[in-house]
Design an enzyme around this catalytic site. Structure first.
Site, PDB file in Angstrom:
ATOM      1  N   GLY A  10       0.830  -1.208   0.000  1.00  0.00           N
ATOM      2  CA  GLY A  10       0.000   0.000   0.000  1.00  0.00           C
ATOM      3  C   GLY A  10       0.859   1.249   0.000  1.00  0.00           C
ATOM      4  N   ASP A 128       0.572   1.909   9.354  1.00  0.00           N
ATOM      5  CA  ASP A 128      -0.032   1.470  10.616  1.00  0.00           C
ATOM      6  C   ASP A 128       0.953   1.457  11.783  1.00  0.00           C
ATOM      7  OD1 ASP A 128      -2.435   1.074   9.330  1.00  0.00           O
ATOM      8  OD2 ASP A 128      -2.143  -1.077   9.062  1.00  0.00           O
TER       9      ASP A 128
END
Lengths: 342, 342, 342, 342
Positions: A10, A128
């Site tokens: 990502g 994250d």
């Protein structure tokens, strides 16, 4: 020396700053020749390369996304995949090594390639913040800023309507974005994957905030699961009304909260805006430094390693160390934040 | 237990988040009663107190400035100053201790008071990031973000006019804001107090950038001095045209650069906008955590100490440790960044 | 003279600036006494009032939401509703008139009350910009800025992954937010309620953008309906897979686009962040000016009218004029923008 | 048809959006071939042209500055200047006309060229909003947003220290940026070139704000002059201490205010950050529309005219009309705002 760079997985604000840092230092101080590899491992497998020179990276520290493109391809898949094919491709193009910028999946592939004899250097990328081997990863600070700013906005509309606002942020496996943005925005309860809560516990905080005259703000990481209902709310599960679930956990929680507390509740999924756009200054500096140190590491032949942030320094760790457990929010950090609730 | 809180010295985004963190945790978990002390040490000396309850700190994590007010008063000055008077005041108002949020001057005063028997706990505040005992201090990240965003803007105007832009940022004694914002914004040369440079060295980078078709960006900390001319450019010195100097170092450099390189050069002093307004998410989290830990430290009786960030943890250090040397930019960090120049 | 102020309907950035403008000018220049009415018409019906003085409105120009609270209550509903009851309440509290800040529903109620003898002055509030009688309404510019910034972010992630990004923005009945944010962000197709498009027409633009190497950006107003399928995609209809529809039109379009074009497509619903937070400068100025002129209008006894922006001036229009047709995007404006597509 | 585009004068957010709008519509709908002219009139005089195609303008709506470069060259100066030379150059390069994007000086030159037989179409560009013929000009909204955000930051630091903050914004001849940003930020006094004030009048507002417990905010346009002292504060004049003046009017006012009121006062010059960086959504839409309409105007042969915003529409005005008086702030608008002072 000729080095390929790829970005995989990502996208994440700061990828371009890493590329710029590595190319600027590598080409000028060490005379390294760089090639860009398109779309992650796919470009390596397909020999989809292009020259990457100083002029190509100018002005990139502030540019979101990745000029190299990215994909989720596994370098061991497909006819042309696998370490032997890749080594042949690299030999054919005179590539002496690869800088792979990516998250856990990318680094696991990089480690396997390294064990199979492909010289790879890793740069950690995880919006994250879920890698143990680095204190912070670039992209995380930008995501937290975006989420916090969005919650600041949600609060004013919540206050005006005396509504409970539920904000769903990224974090499938770890709750760092929720924890930090929730603390920054003054959330009344933060729901993270590491700490299951019952709907009663959540509603208790919602009601407590409401009784004090506040518009309750519930921050929930996308990977949060209600206590005791982990199965029911699985990705293929049913929603609160026994319909096939389409939306995320925020859309599960909002009607449950409204039903139990009687407080009008609205859910917002922040979604892809958290990972796009110009990086924060913190992420630009971190990513640039990782790129600069990647150039040093290549010259030192530090293959099979990853550059990482420890305190205020950039250090090197082996892929083995980097690929241990997920960097979860420790209970102590959750308890620290929970002093702000209720 | 009854505790006073004060903020002292220049204001800084995050002060209110510290206050909120300490009051929320202290009052609810530990039953501490808080009073606000107005305008730093002045309010302590003058017994200018007001109750500080949960409702008073609501919504404060995102609010810039300090609800307590601040000043640069020294608690040992004036008729009513000094440790003995302060102890009497505290006794009279049943204050068991003081949380002092401030920079080096504030912490030095806090240390002296502590040595004289006044229970004080410190929370470090320095927008310049110049304290050794903490990895980062709140306010710094916000200032770097503001400076970076301003430079992003300056670059587009520089590019359009093929001008050299000089951006003067805060940093009288240390160059952290200049270093980080300069790296983030892609500066072609960064001038910091720790590393004197000659005007020739600066112009060399300006010309090099210009030859590559870039509009040169020069970032300069307010405390930077040109090599060999430290005296001439002192605060009371003359400017480049032998006029009494009014402006800062940015206004000194711009005409010198223009004169030597022939490139039109404009200077912008970012000034007070760097220290005002809503804190970044990073600073809100850091400041909130310092406030939460300050409440713990008080209950532990950790007087004479300061809470500080080390890596990702909040720890305690004694005032003695905190008040060592200034946290300057080490040469290694400057050299790291200089790989991006020229 | 004693005047009540209320805000009604969905909240909107700039409401507080109107209140501040009216109170500052009204109280100081004209000696008007103001009372705040809580939660829209509900507070008027329930006589839920509080004094609103200069000190209460300080610093409000930049504050999102409304300090008065808001609701969607109809003043004619309930036992205590209706013009006669309201007139009694106003008489009892010596209220000489009401400033009602709200959108079409609010203004319709205001008009009915005015026709029934209640002195009401209107201030238009519609984040969707759907009122004919005002060139622009406050809140709209802020919403467009937020949506545009979000799309800037979506584009970088789209570019990195070569994905089509679908952004759903507010606009149930009119497409102004979609039109302006789509033009500002460089959308490849803009879908608005006023102009039905077939999925083929949308996919044509998506494919055209993709063929030129761009990551397609589709902007869709929540009220857009696919040509010929207005029924199927109604609020209670089925989604693209014949499941009961939960999400909005963005979530309808994304899988259809992906299926037909083969381009990976992601949808983001911007949702409530568009209406919260600090107003843009444009909206602060517009809202403040409306508030200032509302004070003038009261003194002039201009009841039954609404203040409105025409060109760069603030004028007055009657409720009758204000409540005509919805201010839709004219076809000429859509065609103007469509020169940027394909 | 072959058309050259140039940008001239100070840069301004939105220039690139105009270029993009004109090229996209002109090339695709009308088959016009565009060439970019480098650095304003200089490039026209020097025949410094380059092809400008669809791919060259992609993604430009959000990019600050101008990809064409700009300068303040007069097309009638120099050996190669003048209408006859320019017509020869245009003939030699088969240029059928010129789109000139610029402010008053640029438009005056364009008018002279048009009167001398050179086909020129104008697009108004003035960050100061000082052109009569257009309701708003692009760049202005962005500048007002930047100034307002900076003042929001100045206010928190002013509040914390109980200081008076003076913010100097752009506006040599007209006070629009000061008026709008001052209204938006809640200034206690706004000083504009159109309305001379005495230092006593300014200090009266400063003291009034201070007495109400507010930190006074003084907004001053760079062209403001103190009443009765227009000469003394001229560009070549002396400062408040009879020293040759280096700084702007903000630095003149701050010590005078501090001296007279006894309130600590700090000045900040916002400077070049007001004109750089990404345009606001309003400016992107306005600039894009002007570019689209410029393409239409060319096809219509509307030479000697300028596209302009009137209300919500884009119209055409002749250069003669456009070049009348400066668009000053009318007294009515200043008086409207002054209801917010004192």
């Amino acid at each position: 020396m000729k080095i390929g760079i790829l970005t995989s997985g990502g996208d994440c604000p700061g990828l371009n700053a890493v590329i710029r840092g590595a190319v600027l230092k590598g080409s000028r101080k060490y005379g390294i020749e760089f090639v860009g590899i398109r779309d992650g491992w796919r470009g390596l497998v397909d020999a989809d390369f292009f020259p990457l020179q100083r002029a190509d990276v100018k002005g990139l520290s502030k540019v979101g996304g990745t000029i190299l493109g990215t994909s989720r391809t596994n370098p061991y898949e497909g006819d042309r995949g696998g370490a032997e094919n890749i080594k042949k491709t690299m030999y054919g193009h005179k590539l002496d090594g690869i800088i792979a910028i990516g998250g856990e999946g990318t680094l696991a592939a990089a480690n396997r390639l390294w064990n199979d004899g492909v010289p790879v250097l890793g740069v950690p990328k995880t919006i994250d913040n879920d890698l143990q081997a680095t204190d912070y990863s670039f992209g995380f600070d930008t995501a937290v800023n975006i989420a916090t700013e969005a919650m600041d906005r949600l609060r004013t509309t919540g206050d005006s309507h005396q509504r409970c606002m539920v904000a769903e942020v990224m974090g499938r496996h770890v709750g760092w974005i929720a924890l930090h943005s929730g603390m920054a925005a003054g959330a009344h309860i933060i729901c993270i994957p590491e700490v299951p809560l019952s709907i009663e516990e959540i509603c208790e905080q919602v009601e407590s905030a409401s009784e004090r005259g506040r518009a309750p703000l519930v921050v929930v990481a996308e990977g949060f699961k209600l206590k005791g209902q982990e199965e029911a709310y699985s990705d293929k599960g049913l929603d609160a009304f026994n319909r096939p679930r389409l939306g995320g956990i925020g859309e599960v929680l909002a009607p449950l909260i409204e039903e139990r507390t009687g407080i009008e509740t609205r859910s917002t999924v922040l979604g892809h805006i958290q990972r796009g756009g110009s990086p924060s200054a913190f992420d630009r500096v971190l990513a640039t430094r990782l790129g600069l140190h990647a150039a040093d590491a290549i010259v030192d032949g530090a293959w099979g390693q990853m550059v990482a942030m420890k305190g205020t320094e950039i250090e090197r760790v082996t892929f083995e160390e980097a690929l241990g457990e997920l960097h979860e929010v420790p209970l102590s950090r959750y308890e620290e934040a929970s002093a702000l609730f209720g």
